[in-house]
Design a protein around this motif. Structure first.
Motif, PDB file in Angstrom:
ATOM      1  N   CYS A 298       0.880  -1.171   0.000  1.00 24.38           N
ATOM      2  CA  CYS A 298       0.000   0.000   0.000  1.00 24.38           C
ATOM      3  C   CYS A 298       0.914   1.217   0.000  1.00 24.38           C
ATOM      4  O   CYS A 298       1.497   1.579   1.033  1.00 24.38           O
ATOM      5  CB  CYS A 298      -0.917  -0.007   1.227  1.00 24.38           C
ATOM      6  SG  CYS A 298      -2.210   1.249   1.172  1.00 24.38           S
ATOM      7  N   THR A 329      -4.072   3.969  -2.366  1.00 19.07           N
ATOM      8  CA  THR A 329      -5.468   4.304  -2.083  1.00 19.07           C
ATOM      9  C   THR A 329      -5.732   5.794  -2.225  1.00 19.07           C
ATOM     10  O   THR A 329      -6.887   6.220  -2.317  1.00 19.07           O
ATOM     11  CB  THR A 329      -5.849   3.835  -0.669  1.00 19.07           C
ATOM     12  OG1 THR A 329      -4.892   4.355   0.282  1.00 19.07           O
ATOM     13  CG2 THR A 329      -5.854   2.310  -0.576  1.00 19.07           C
ATOM     14  N   GLN A 344      -4.009   4.018   5.793  1.00 18.48           N
ATOM     15  CA  GLN A 344      -3.547   2.928   4.947  1.00 18.48           C
ATOM     16  C   GLN A 344      -3.560   1.587   5.686  1.00 18.48           C
ATOM     17  O   GLN A 344      -3.810   0.544   5.078  1.00 18.48           O
ATOM     18  CB  GLN A 344      -2.142   3.229   4.425  1.00 18.48           C
ATOM     19  CG  GLN A 344      -2.104   4.291   3.339  1.00 18.48           C
ATOM     20  CD  GLN A 344      -0.692   4.731   3.023  1.00 18.48           C
ATOM     21  OE1 GLN A 344      -0.378   5.904   3.118  1.00 18.48           O
ATOM     22  NE2 GLN A 344       0.171   3.806   2.645  1.00 18.48           N
ATOM     23  N   THR A 348      -5.727  -1.455   4.303  1.00 19.18           N
ATOM     24  CA  THR A 348      -5.068  -2.730   4.009  1.00 19.18           C
ATOM     25  C   THR A 348      -5.698  -3.867   4.807  1.00 19.18           C
ATOM     26  O   THR A 348      -5.868  -4.973   4.274  1.00 19.18           O
ATOM     27  CB  THR A 348      -3.559  -2.632   4.289  1.00 19.18           C
ATOM     28  OG1 THR A 348      -3.002  -1.550   3.516  1.00 19.18           O
ATOM     29  CG2 THR A 348      -2.841  -3.920   3.924  1.00 19.18           C
ATOM     30  N   CYS A 389       3.057  -1.164   4.280  1.00 21.99           N
ATOM     31  CA  CYS A 389       2.430   0.151   4.130  1.00 21.99           C
ATOM     32  C   CYS A 389       3.499   1.231   4.274  1.00 21.99           C
ATOM     33  O   CYS A 389       4.178   1.307   5.311  1.00 21.99           O
ATOM     34  CB  CYS A 389       1.353   0.370   5.188  1.00 21.99           C
ATOM     35  SG  CYS A 389      -0.058  -0.745   5.082  1.00 21.99           S
TER      36      CYS A 389
END
Length: 405
Positions: A298, A329, A344, A348, A389
């Motif tokens: 992510c 995103t 995030q 996720t 992330c």
């Protein structure tokens, strides 16, 4: 002894939804939360684009006294934190002790700071400002307000690390549990949405100017990207010592396997060619994972030409030819700034629960720096067992988290 860190609760107030179900649907369908803010148009913004919180309906009301010291984004943070606590199954009594704490990412509280100066200029009398404005204007306004309401007695502070603030908050909260200093943490990040906090950013020319098509303006990693879209909201995560969560019968939503961090040590604005890579390598090493063990990244990618290029290069350096799937995103939410690293993690976790990877929407093809990545351009039905992330911010601060499911 190092402890495992379980994720047992999630809460989110976002431009793509005000609860977990709405946000999951938006992530799955690639629905954007970006609009044109008419007030910014009137004020002469180069870009009036913004994420917007729509139809916010409080499930956890606050009384007048509590609201007195809260900016709007702290009300969002409270709502997200309460939602996460409900999902975790923890009672108020179980968090009201020295082994439970709070860490949130926040790097400004602009609106009320601007309001108090205007109020003073109009009244020429500081006594009319009221005590609430003191707390509303402090960067630590999230944790000081939540601490007073929730009654936690352990850690209570805010992390100010620009757009990596939320990621650092999750990482530091996880480390407090991992090293045995706390048993449970409520952590996350929040970001105000208003023109006052964004006017100087607009002056930098950092925002997308695709005003005619707001939903298509944020396009991370794409060759046609022309700038970010500011956004905000609040995200909250409940972390617990894994064995204690299992003992009380909690549903384990995931696990924070590791936290990596770094700073560029170079430029206050332009991201480094190596800084984020150092954070990713640290996170991988501490998680015990090899690069090929990661199922999904992510990305931080905000849709700026330079920033996305540097992140793509850093990812390629670390992951090489393994071609791990990547999406941002922010293509849907816009750049949620101080909360983005925490959001995030929520996004996720939702993807992992429902076995899909959210699309990097508005992708019109790669440029030479992003062509090395496996960009997820359509919703991909694929399990996520381990994810990474990334978040990064002005001043060259970087955070990377490895999550397990």
């Amino acid at each position: 002894m190092l402890h495992r860190v379980a994720i047992t609760g999630l809460g989110i107030i976002s431009s793509i939804g005000i609860n977990l179900d709405e946000v999951t649907e938006s992530l799955y369908t690639g629905r954007s939360g970006i609009v044109v803010d008419k007030e910014r148009e009137t004020l002469g913004f180069t870009s009036p684009l913004s994420g917007a919180i729509k139809d916010f309906d409080k499930k956890f009301p606050l009384n007048r006294k509590q609201r007195k010291s809260m900016p709007q984004f702290v009300e969002w943070a409270f709502e997200a934190a309460m939602s996460a606590l409900v999902q975790s199954g923890l009672s108020h009594e179980e968090i009201q002790n020295p082994r439970s704490g709070l860490i949130f990412g926040c790097d400004s509280s602009v609106l009320d700071a601007a309001a108090q100066t205007e109020q003073l200029k109009a009244s020429k009398d500081t006594s009319v400002l009221g005590s609430g404005l003191i707390f509303k204007t402090m960067t630590s306004c999230i944790t000081m307000n939540l601490n007073a309401i929730l009654g936690t007695q352990g850690a209570s502070w805010s992390i100010s690390g620009a757009c990596a603030s939320g990621g650092h908050a999750i990482g530091q909260a996880a480390d407090l549990i991992r090293f045995g200093r706390q048993d449970r943490m409520i952590c996350g990040g929040a970001q105000e949405i208003n023109w006052q906090s964004m006017c100087s950013f607009d002056g930098l020319g950092a925002f997308s100017t695709r005003i005619a098509t707001p939903h298509a303006a944020s396009r991370p990693f794409a060759k046609g990207r022309d700038g970010l879209v500011p956004s905000g909201g609040a995200a909250a995560i409940v972390l617990e010592r894994y064995d204690l969560a299992v003992k009380r019968g909690a549903k384990i939503l995931g696990e924070v396997l590791s936290y990596g961090f770094s700073s560029d040590g170079e430029n206050i604005i332009v991201p480094s060619r190596t800084g984020l890579g150092r954070a990713m390598r640290m996170a991988l090493q501490e998680s015990g994972c090899a690069s090929q063990d990661i199922d999904y990244i992510c990305a931080h990618a905000t849709s700026t030409p330079k920033g996305d290029a540097m992140e793509a290069a850093n990812i390629t350096d670390v992951f090489g030819p393994c071609k791990v799937p990547v999406s941002s995103t922010k293509s849907m939410t816009g750049h949620e700034l101080w909360m983005s690293g925490a959001a995030q993690v929520v996004y996720t976790c939702l993807m992992a629960q429902h076995a899909f990877m959210a699309p990097n929407i508005n992708f019109d093809g790669p440029d030479e720096t992003t062509a090395q990545l496996d960009i997820v351009t359509q919703t991909r039905l694929q399990p996520i067992k381990k994810a990474l992330c990334n978040s990064a911010g002005f001043g060259g601060t970087n955070s990377s988290l490895v999550l397990g499911f």
